[in-house]
Scaffold this active site. Structure first.
Site, PDB file in Angstrom:
ATOM      1  CD  GLU A 241    -103.844 -51.967  -1.804  1.00 55.54           C
ATOM      2  OE1 GLU A 241    -103.294 -53.237  -1.708  1.00 55.54           O
ATOM      3  OE2 GLU A 241    -105.027 -51.628  -1.792  1.00 55.54           O
TER       4      GLU A 241
ATOM      5  CB  CYS B 263    -103.938 -54.135  -4.692  1.00 54.51           C
ATOM      6  SG  CYS B 263    -103.865 -55.636  -3.504  1.00 54.51           S
TER       7      CYS B 263
ATOM      8  CE  LYS C  63    -107.699 -52.394  -3.917  1.00 60.43           C
ATOM      9  NZ  LYS C  63    -107.042 -52.929  -2.800  1.00 60.43           N
TER      10      LYS C  63
END
Lengths: 571, 571
Positions: A44, A152, A116
């Site tokens: 990430e 994540c 994200k």
């Protein structure tokens, strides 16, 4: 079944170093290409480092990150790696706001980007301050296989984008992560990744960062898990590592597009023909998670090493008192930086015992550190006489003359000063502000005292196993701890026994238990009162302490945010 | 039209002091009752203080807050104030999580509760870490009038609960707030409150906290605005104040219940009959906002006073150097605590000029402070000789001997040490860590250097207007600033002219502008390079600085969160 050779690049990137991180990504993509990988996944925000904190809000930084990503796509192609689909995390920003993003780079271009969705905002994470969530999912077709991506936290939440990918249809899911180390966290990751693979109906490639960034340390623990939850490979912790794995994938995922719950699924085709059948590599090993003490030790070594090096220092200095804390800090520093980067200073006062000085010198010899003695009696004497200091004021001035000495040597010679305090001391405020608390980094700030001893014994035993000299003098481990600020002083004059103290702190700090819970656990009212009062009053001191590697859930400074001015008392 | 006498209690509550805050609420409700008010509104989370930070996550604290609220309802009735509907902010917690809540206490019971909906998570706010949002609105019928409530951020957002109240029908909206002071913020509040009153179709009672809490200071500025945006009354800033206002309200609001957008509206009737017609009080005054320098000055005085007193200190000590920074800190401390609570210490080195010592003594006389002289030459001498310090290391050791001196006197006599650095110094790292940066509080930490001078001139002029002795020696204002750490040293040796420096910092720090924006503003590349490099490298030092009252948008420590380890450079 169609084949695909995937690579997971578990690397150590550096916050803000767009050029250096781009070089890193080129180098590791080249390694992946040399091994014939078809895709490579980086952690990430690998291009910017993680976490960038308020840099996320700087338009100039976000613009530079986007430019660096486009340049990187070209560089990868120029380096002959254009045919490897590279998954690279970076900082994006659009009219809605900053985005925690990852892109697919292929044949010299940025071919897909995704933002994200789940933004963690607890513990060490503040992502809702910084990022706007994304709801679009780009599924990339590579060699006829449908590859989805989630970033994540998106795999830590039930439902969400993984479920949407599963409904839309994917053959493989890749996941860039920056998941900080915490004791026993690896116990949680594997079942989690397995659950998500089942939800997606596809294997999942989990790639995590390694390395230290301020108080955080990332342990890697990258892995690939099959759709039935089998762990196919796992990378070793705390080291850079390239995992290359051949997979046979069904390639039967439907190619539906459109809205799935709150997510809009798009399809991007890079290549529709499966790769011609080839001889697979032998399966890569499954690294065993490190045993308890080893894991903590490497976390501390990594956090210290990267803090020192990434801030441009080459050497460290600190007070070698002969006690257990400075001995463990010395052993950590020796493992992180080598003994020759250590400048230990013994700073005896008139109350220092001779065994203290002997133990300090012994320690320096064992680890090969530079060692000098700077008695503080003359300095202390001027302050005490001129200002008329007595009692606690006199005790503190000794610690502060040591602090001024270390900072003076640091300014003169360019060493980074390490503070040697442990978490238990910090919790109860058993330290002198501007005294033993000076320094740029505090390697064992998040290590409770009882664990300090445990680590010392473990590290010495490891040395013995390898036929090396144990770094820590036995006497530093076994003698009763003392600050030696007045004649015959022992820690137990002011504090409960450390076993008991750490038990209470674990419940009060880590467990957030209240007074009545503590009573119910069987602690005496008197000791609870005493400990809780010390902890509550020490908030100011803790805030002034240098940063140190976080290894517990509630590290002081990073996670716990309490008012200094507060009248609240438990009980 | 039905009448209602409303009271706004702009008070200073204390974080964590449930018992003390309950006493405060009883005392001010009694005052409201004595003046015949029918309802009284207290600030956001008045019962717990604001912000409670991680205390919000402690179950024992949330449980104590809920118990204290119920006890308070009974106490208010026992005190003869049961018929005054009291709006009291507190911490709630249910199965969903902690809640930023406010309740209506009436006739000995908690008759309504509501949870904040919009949870701010930017700047000084971290409410999404702590609270879960509420979507239920309790509209209370009091003397036949429909009274709705919204908490703080809920009035800073378009749409949201105020719009829902407007659609459902209300005669009046009350709003408890904890809105921290920031320069010129009052310019924004009035138009905002007016817009919300229009949206609700009802007058709005805005009640804000006053007082200091760690780095935050609340200015009050409570007000009542009619449905057409007329400002009916405003409380003076930075003082506790009870506003009592008679209102004629149409009482024609529909009483619809049910779902309005995402909000569920409920109705709770306390009393349906209007109050018998009575003779209204004369309208209370509309306080003028304070002029620019006065507002900042009172913010700093309030922040300092409450930090000292709420942490249990009675006196302060700091270095009086004869320079402008320590002179302004002294004048602030004199206004906050009185001259007799101040223990000024002159700590001349061999490089200190005689005018410095004279100016410091003059300052102490003017404000009636205790004053002593502690030369540091002997202390410095031991360190310099024994450790062989030269150059910057020698300069720093002087500042650190002063730090050890002040901390020794603090330990011996119990004074809180004040750090006297300003925001400009902090921004560029022009201070010595563990030297002039020691202390428990830094009163002018968020005041740029040019504003320090402006405040000094303003405070002296105010004294002259009132026929008092100006607190600050003219010479401290007019002489060129110097750290006096080597012969003939001036700040301008190391730094650009302060006017220029503050301009660049304002753009770079407050405005988050990038390198090319700064170039476009006409600053030279050389000076931009120099300043930005200094700012970026000083992040570690800033983190170690004591807290201080925030007066700007981007106060160091409270708002700005940057990595220490970062390779990012503008340009």
């Amino acid at each position: 079944m169609p084949q695909l050779r995937i690579a997971a690049a578990q690397v150590n990137s550096r916050v803000g170093d767009l050029a250096g991180n781009a070089d890193l990504i080129v180098a590791w993509t080249r390694k992946a290409a040399e091994q014939g990988a078809h895709l490579v996944v980086f952690p990430e925000m690998c291009l910017t480092g993680y976490p960038v904190e308020d840099l996320a809000l700087r338009e100039s930084f976000a613009a530079a990150s986007k430019r660096a990503l486009e340049d990187l796509a070209v560089r990868l192609a120029d380096a002959g790696c254009g045919s490897v689909a590279a998954y690279v995390g970076y900082l994006d920003a659009d009219s809605v706001g900053p985005r925690n993003a990852a892109a697919v780079l292929y044949e010299g271009a940025v071919v897909a980007t995704q933002f994200k969705h789940h933004l963690p905002n607890y513990g060490v994470f503040d992502e809702r301050r910084y990022y706007k969530p994304g709801t679009e999912l780009d599924i990339v077709q590579l060699h006829g296989l449908e590859v989805g991506m989630v970033i994540c936290e998106d795999i830590w939440q039930d439902g969400g984008p993984v479920a949407a990918l599963g409904q839309a249809g994917v053959d493989l899911v890749v996941s860039p992560n920056a998941s900080p180390y915490e004791r026993n966290k690896d116990d949680q990751r594997l079942p989690l990744v397995a659950r998500r693979a089942a939800e997606a109906g596809a294997p999942l490639v989990y790639v995590n960062l390694i390395g230290g960034q301020d108080e955080l340390v990332f342990d890697g623990d990258s892995m690939v898990v099959s759709v039935d939850g089998t762990l196919l490979t796992r990378a070793p912790q705390f080291v850079e590592h390239l995992t290359v794995l051949d997979m046979d994938l069904p390639g039967t995922a439907p190619r539906t597009e459109g809205q799935f719950g709150e997510f809009l699924v798009r399809r991007i085709s890079l290549s529709s023909a499966p790769v011609p059948s080839y001889q697979p590599l032998p399966p890569p090993p499954v690294a065993e998670p490190l045993p308890e003490e080893a894991e903590v030790w490497f976390a501390l070594v990594t956090g210290l090493r990267d803090y020192v090096h990434k801030n441009g220092f080459r050497s460290v200095t600190f007070g070698m008192s002969g006690g257990i804390d400075s001995a463990v800090v010395a052993a950590l520093a020796a493992d992180a930086l080598g003994g020759s980067a250590i400048y230990g200073v013994s700073m005896p006062s008139t109350y220092s015992s001779s065994h203290s000085k002997d133990d300090a010198a012994d320690l320096a010899r064992r680890i090969g550190a530079h060692y000098s003695v700077q008695p503080i009696a003359d300095m202390v004497d001027v302050f005490v006489r001129q200002l008329g200091l007595t009692g606690l004021a006199e005790e503190n001035v000794q610690a502060r003359c040591r602090g001024v000495t270390l900072m003076g040597l640091s300014n003169q010679h360019g060493h980074l000063v390490l503070a040697t305090g442990n978490k238990t001391e910090l919790a109860v405020g058993y330290s002198t502000i501007y005294g033993d608390a000076v320094g740029g980094f505090a390697p064992i700030k998040d290590v409770p005292k009882t664990l300090v001893w445990q680590l010392a014994r473990w590290r010495n035993a490891e040395a013995e196993k390898r036929g090396e000299i144990p770094p820590i003098p036995e006497n530093s481990i076994t003698k009763p701890p003392s600050a030696e600020l007045r004649p015959g002083q022992l820690d137990t004059d002011s504090l409960p026994d450390y076993e008991l103290l750490d038990d209470i702190l674990d419940d009060y700090v880590e467990g957030d238990r209240g007074y009545s819970d503590l009573l119910a656990q069987g602690f005496s009212a008197e000791v609870i009162d005493k400990v809780l009062r010390m902890v509550d009053l020490a908030e100011y001191k803790r805030r002034q302490y240098p940063p140190g590697t976080k290894i517990t859930l509630k590290a002081f400074g990073r996670d716990r945010r309490l008012p200094i001015t507060s009248a609240w008392r438990e009980g």
